[in-house]
Design an enzyme around this catalytic site. Structure first.
Site, mmCIF file in Angstrom:
data_model
loop_
_atom_site.group_PDB
_atom_site.id
_atom_site.type_symbol
_atom_site.label_atom_id
_atom_site.label_comp_id
_atom_site.label_asym_id
_atom_site.label_seq_id
_atom_site.Cartn_x
_atom_site.Cartn_y
_atom_site.Cartn_z
ATOM 1 N N ASN A 104 0.710 -1.212 0.033
ATOM 2 C CA ASN A 104 -0.050 0.132 0.086
ATOM 3 C C ASN A 104 0.810 1.256 -0.010
ATOM 4 O O ASN A 104 0.323 2.267 0.131
ATOM 5 C CB ASN A 104 -0.837 0.114 1.248
ATOM 6 C CG ASN A 104 -0.178 -0.032 2.502
ATOM 7 O OD1 ASN A 104 1.011 -0.260 2.698
ATOM 8 N ND2 ASN A 104 -1.054 0.266 3.624
ATOM 9 N N CYS A 105 2.227 1.324 -0.316
ATOM 10 C CA CYS A 105 2.982 2.416 -0.474
ATOM 11 C C CYS A 105 3.025 2.917 -1.772
ATOM 12 O O CYS A 105 2.972 2.136 -2.852
ATOM 13 C CB CYS A 105 4.497 1.710 -0.110
ATOM 14 S SG CYS A 105 5.654 3.032 -0.462
ATOM 15 N N ASP A 106 2.543 4.381 -1.898
ATOM 16 C CA ASP A 106 2.480 5.116 -3.179
ATOM 17 C C ASP A 106 3.902 4.819 -3.925
ATOM 18 O O ASP A 106 3.612 4.746 -5.035
ATOM 19 C CB ASP A 106 2.189 6.392 -2.925
ATOM 20 C CG ASP A 106 0.877 6.644 -2.413
ATOM 21 O OD1 ASP A 106 0.092 5.766 -2.436
ATOM 22 O OD2 ASP A 106 0.585 7.761 -1.663
ATOM 23 N N ALA B 224 3.668 1.572 -5.632
ATOM 24 C CA ALA B 224 2.841 1.229 -6.515
ATOM 25 C C ALA B 224 3.440 1.953 -7.847
ATOM 26 O O ALA B 224 3.113 1.411 -8.856
ATOM 27 C CB ALA B 224 1.666 2.059 -6.070
#
Length: 114
Positions: A10-12, A15
């Site tokens: 869930n780390c930008d 991603a």
């Protein structure tokens, strides 16, 4: 050999790196070290290659929330201990290409390496 990306799903930044690889057709395995964990030998290898100062994410909220005593007198052993206890403190992503690792995500560095 397929590359392995280490990070948190869930780390930008992770991603963005995953999208970059997928858009260019680069195969990779994903290792979520927040859910699967990370072993000491892997972290020691990364620290030996890049230095603990690069691998330990001191800008993140997990590190900033530490007690002041835990932030003082950092060295490789202490940094590895912190990252093993709380993998969120590992800089991300780490892209393992077999012969080298890329730490963080910069499209130009990925382009040059791949």
């Amino acid at each position: 050999m397929t590359a392995t990306m280490y990070g948190i799903k869930n780390c930008d930044t992770v991603a963005k790196a995953r999208k970059w690889l997928e858009d260019r057709g680069h195969a990779y395995a994903f290792h979520d070290y927040k859910t699967v964990g990370i072993d000491r030998a892997t972290l020691e290898g990364w620290v030996k290659e890049h230095g603990w100062e690069v691998i330990l994410n001191r800008a993140g909220t997990t590190f900033r929330k530490l007690e002041e005593a835990d932030k003082q007198n950092l060295d490789a052993d202490k940094a590895i201990g912190l990252m093993l206890a709380q993998p969120s403190m590992i800089k991300r992503p780490v892209l393992d290409l077999g012969d080298k690792r890329l730490v963080g995500f910069k499209p130009d560095i990925y382009e040059a390496a791949l």
